[in-house]
Design an enzyme around this catalytic site. Sequence first.
Site, mmCIF file in Angstrom:
data_model
loop_
_atom_site.group_PDB
_atom_site.id
_atom_site.type_symbol
_atom_site.label_atom_id
_atom_site.label_comp_id
_atom_site.label_asym_id
_atom_site.label_seq_id
_atom_site.Cartn_x
_atom_site.Cartn_y
_atom_site.Cartn_z
ATOM 1 N N GLU A 139 -24.672 5.214 4.732
ATOM 2 C CA GLU A 139 -23.225 5.565 5.021
ATOM 3 C C GLU A 139 -23.257 5.289 6.735
ATOM 4 O O GLU A 139 -21.990 4.951 6.829
ATOM 5 C CB GLU A 139 -23.037 7.184 4.603
ATOM 6 C CG GLU A 139 -21.775 7.986 5.243
ATOM 7 C CD GLU A 139 -20.481 7.153 4.712
ATOM 8 O OE1 GLU A 139 -19.484 7.741 5.225
ATOM 9 O OE2 GLU A 139 -20.643 6.531 3.773
ATOM 10 N N ASN A 157 3.313 -1.426 -5.384
ATOM 11 C CA ASN A 157 1.929 -1.439 -5.144
ATOM 12 C C ASN A 157 1.214 -1.899 -6.166
ATOM 13 O O ASN A 157 1.412 -1.558 -7.388
ATOM 14 C CB ASN A 157 1.487 0.046 -4.888
ATOM 15 C CG ASN A 157 2.043 0.546 -3.469
ATOM 16 O OD1 ASN A 157 2.438 -0.199 -2.619
ATOM 17 N ND2 ASN A 157 1.716 1.785 -3.328
ATOM 18 N N GLY A 158 -0.041 -2.492 -6.294
ATOM 19 C CA GLY A 158 -0.691 -2.870 -7.360
ATOM 20 C C GLY A 158 -1.301 -4.447 -7.433
ATOM 21 O O GLY A 158 -0.506 -5.268 -6.314
ATOM 22 N N GLU A 169 -17.503 -0.781 9.306
ATOM 23 C CA GLU A 169 -16.240 -0.820 8.918
ATOM 24 C C GLU A 169 -15.310 -0.630 10.253
ATOM 25 O O GLU A 169 -13.853 -1.042 10.275
ATOM 26 C CB GLU A 169 -15.914 0.014 7.868
ATOM 27 C CG GLU A 169 -16.004 1.611 8.165
ATOM 28 C CD GLU A 169 -15.678 2.392 6.901
ATOM 29 O OE1 GLU A 169 -14.827 1.811 5.914
ATOM 30 O OE2 GLU A 169 -16.215 3.549 6.685
ATOM 31 N N ARG A 180 -2.864 4.512 5.769
ATOM 32 C CA ARG A 180 -3.596 3.922 4.563
ATOM 33 C C ARG A 180 -3.766 2.335 5.055
ATOM 34 O O ARG A 180 -4.501 1.785 4.263
ATOM 35 C CB ARG A 180 -2.565 3.681 3.284
ATOM 36 C CG ARG A 180 -2.113 4.922 2.750
ATOM 37 C CD ARG A 180 -0.937 4.881 1.533
ATOM 38 N NE ARG A 180 -1.142 5.820 0.785
ATOM 39 C CZ ARG A 180 -1.584 6.168 -0.226
ATOM 40 N NH1 ARG A 180 -1.989 4.936 -0.852
ATOM 41 N NH2 ARG A 180 -1.424 7.102 -1.255
ATOM 42 N N CYS A 213 1.008 -1.195 -0.011
ATOM 43 C CA CYS A 213 -0.104 -0.084 0.122
ATOM 44 C C CYS A 213 0.870 1.260 0.081
ATOM 45 O O CYS A 213 0.289 2.261 -0.610
ATOM 46 C CB CYS A 213 -0.854 0.070 1.335
ATOM 47 S SG CYS A 213 -2.221 1.270 1.251
ATOM 48 N N LYS A 228 -6.808 2.632 3.060
ATOM 49 C CA LYS A 228 -7.263 3.802 2.844
ATOM 50 C C LYS A 228 -7.770 4.207 1.506
ATOM 51 O O LYS A 228 -8.759 4.536 1.079
ATOM 52 C CB LYS A 228 -6.428 4.930 3.618
ATOM 53 C CG LYS A 228 -6.866 6.354 3.271
ATOM 54 C CD LYS A 228 -8.200 6.538 3.961
ATOM 55 C CE LYS A 228 -8.607 8.179 3.885
ATOM 56 N NZ LYS A 228 -9.920 8.138 4.552
ATOM 57 N N TRP A 232 -0.237 -4.163 2.356
ATOM 58 C CA TRP A 232 -1.725 -4.510 2.584
ATOM 59 C C TRP A 232 -1.846 -5.835 1.655
ATOM 60 O O TRP A 232 -1.908 -5.675 0.436
ATOM 61 C CB TRP A 232 -2.492 -3.297 2.351
ATOM 62 C CG TRP A 232 -4.065 -3.900 2.881
ATOM 63 C CD1 TRP A 232 -4.450 -3.890 4.112
ATOM 64 C CD2 TRP A 232 -5.205 -4.052 2.023
ATOM 65 N NE1 TRP A 232 -5.851 -4.053 3.933
ATOM 66 C CE2 TRP A 232 -6.378 -4.391 2.792
ATOM 67 C CE3 TRP A 232 -5.300 -4.455 0.511
ATOM 68 C CZ2 TRP A 232 -7.482 -4.813 2.261
ATOM 69 C CZ3 TRP A 232 -6.615 -4.811 0.150
ATOM 70 C CH2 TRP A 232 -7.713 -5.027 0.784
ATOM 71 N N HIS A 292 -41.165 -5.540 3.470
ATOM 72 C CA HIS A 292 -40.750 -6.544 2.465
ATOM 73 C C HIS A 292 -39.595 -7.328 2.829
ATOM 74 O O HIS A 292 -38.844 -7.808 2.041
ATOM 75 C CB HIS A 292 -40.442 -5.630 1.263
ATOM 76 C CG HIS A 292 -41.453 -4.764 0.695
ATOM 77 N ND1 HIS A 292 -42.563 -5.351 0.159
ATOM 78 C CD2 HIS A 292 -41.860 -3.521 1.020
ATOM 79 C CE1 HIS A 292 -43.340 -4.474 -0.295
ATOM 80 N NE2 HIS A 292 -42.957 -3.409 0.361
ATOM 81 N N LYS A 319 -20.086 3.165 8.031
ATOM 82 C CA LYS A 319 -19.215 3.580 9.087
ATOM 83 C C LYS A 319 -19.212 2.791 10.362
ATOM 84 O O LYS A 319 -18.168 2.216 10.856
ATOM 85 C CB LYS A 319 -19.605 4.821 9.367
ATOM 86 C CG LYS A 319 -19.239 6.160 8.773
ATOM 87 C CD LYS A 319 -17.713 6.231 8.597
ATOM 88 C CE LYS A 319 -17.238 7.062 7.141
ATOM 89 N NZ LYS A 319 -17.278 5.806 6.085
#
Length: 605
Positions: free
Chosen positions: A478, A99-100, A485, A27, A2, A600, A74, A501, A482
């Site tokens: 949202e 990274n990637g 996570e 991050r 990361c 992040k 990460w 329903h 929050k």
Amino acid sequence: MCGIVGAVARENIVPALVEGLRRLEYRGYDSCGVAVNSARGLERMRSIERVSHLDSRLRRARLESASGIAHTRWATHGAPAIRNAHPMLSGDALAVVHNGIIENYEALRDELSNAGYAFVSQTDTEVIAHLIHSLYDGDLFAAVREAVQRLRGAYAIAVVHEDTPHIIVGAREGSPLLIGAAEDGNFIASDALALTGRADRFLFLDDGDVCELTRDTIRVVTRNGEPVEREPQRISVENSAVELGSYRHYMQKEIFEQPEVVAATLRGVEALTPELFGDAAPATFDGIDSVQILACGTSYYAGLVAKYWLETIAKIKTDVEIASEYRYREPVTSRRALVVTISQSGETADTLAALKYAQSLGQTRTLTVCNVPSSAMVQLCGTRYLTRAGQEVGVASTKAFTAQLVALFMLAVTLGRERGHVTALRESQYLQQLHGLPQMLTSMLELEPQIVAWATRLAEKENALFLGRGLQYPVALEGALKLKEISYIHAEAYPAGELKHGPLALVTEAMPVIAIVPDDAMQEKMKSNIQEVRARGGQVYVLADKDAQIASEEGIHVIRMPAHYGPLSPVLYTVPLQLLAYHTACTRGADVDKPRNLAKSVTVE
């Protein structure tokens, strides 16, 4: 991914590498490491603990060098383990940080295994190290250039070799990488924040670029080998974001920064005209027939709020798509649509890919709402609005979200004015409301003690349900995100009308329900939905406007907000939900700023 940091200078750079890693801790990561060219040759040290642990080991080993690379990882390919931590070596002479994700790593791994290379990790990064090593004949720059031609996927890499101890080579494709220049040397990093206080000029690499750094020189070539003539630019990198101050966590600090962030985002806004979005905006907005919003995560929820605003205020058809899904289907598109991307970092891999896909379909009218001026998304879009939220360290986005909402509201009013649906008087009223937001947000923060009391009860639960209607449904989404996570409580959000329903089957005394009840046309509907929950024994926690006709009673707990703030009310309701998630996570002892398994900036798919 990361985080990448590299340096080549006239003096010991190990402290600079460690400090760079510290600045990138926000991050998220599960391992870290450094590789340097010391007097003894190439040396590497790695850890699956925090950067502070790595730093202690480096100090004890008295490792010193004038050049090297470092990384926080990460996990993508391979579990968090020492053998999978970066830097990766090949032949004990070459080291790579990456990274990637390399999509064709399996084919390359088979090829290199057949050529005699032994793999000790589960990562795709080790393939890069062995591939460069197999092509190396004394010219590291040439070997990296040749190797990256064979890589498919996203990468930002930095490479060192013990034969050339004063050279670092880097390359970028789809993942951010930049060069920092200073009087005493040159640096490479995935984030300018890593180089705060070290470099004073920055050169941002484009996709396909390969660079070579010595302590005195910088060389960059394009994918085709053409020299890049761009000069490093002086850019102010805010350091205050990484200073925690009196706050317990960065997330708490960033929640409380929201009044000043919104004020900064609105600074200089005296009229809602296309020019706010760049010089090209008047031509871009002229004649559009729809809006297509592409985003992920929290930014996607900002887009859902914007859909209500754009269709209500600007009277323009708006679709909101999860970027990671959009790029893999065949959408019906319009060349007269305005494509809007939303991203805090401007480097979100899925959103970047979706933007490029839309452009490939002939959708050339593009706008981004972004927080990073130098990001790839800003460079790719013809128009933009920069949110000025500053560096966001906490993994869970807070201040960037509210800044995005403000920018998107301004876009809706601007398009409404251009299309003849917003009068000069109405525009003035909207502007007054916008400029009143910082004070209103401050009043939201004053609700914290009441929110703490709710959080104490919520922390004992393992599930929660969030309800909203109309404009407040995306805010409920949202809020649920929050909570899940950072506290690891399973939380879901629904439009309140959907209760019967299916979700009502989940309601018991063990299922807290958080409801948003503004004083608007949906108030009576929401009250009915709340009674449905109470009839099943559920405990309801209600955020209600000052004048909403709902009172605390057995099983219904109410926190009063200020008077209804009209279409901008989602910005206000966001804050107590952020505080609820934060204090619930604190009560449960969670690592608020670095939630497990999350990073992040999602710069890989």
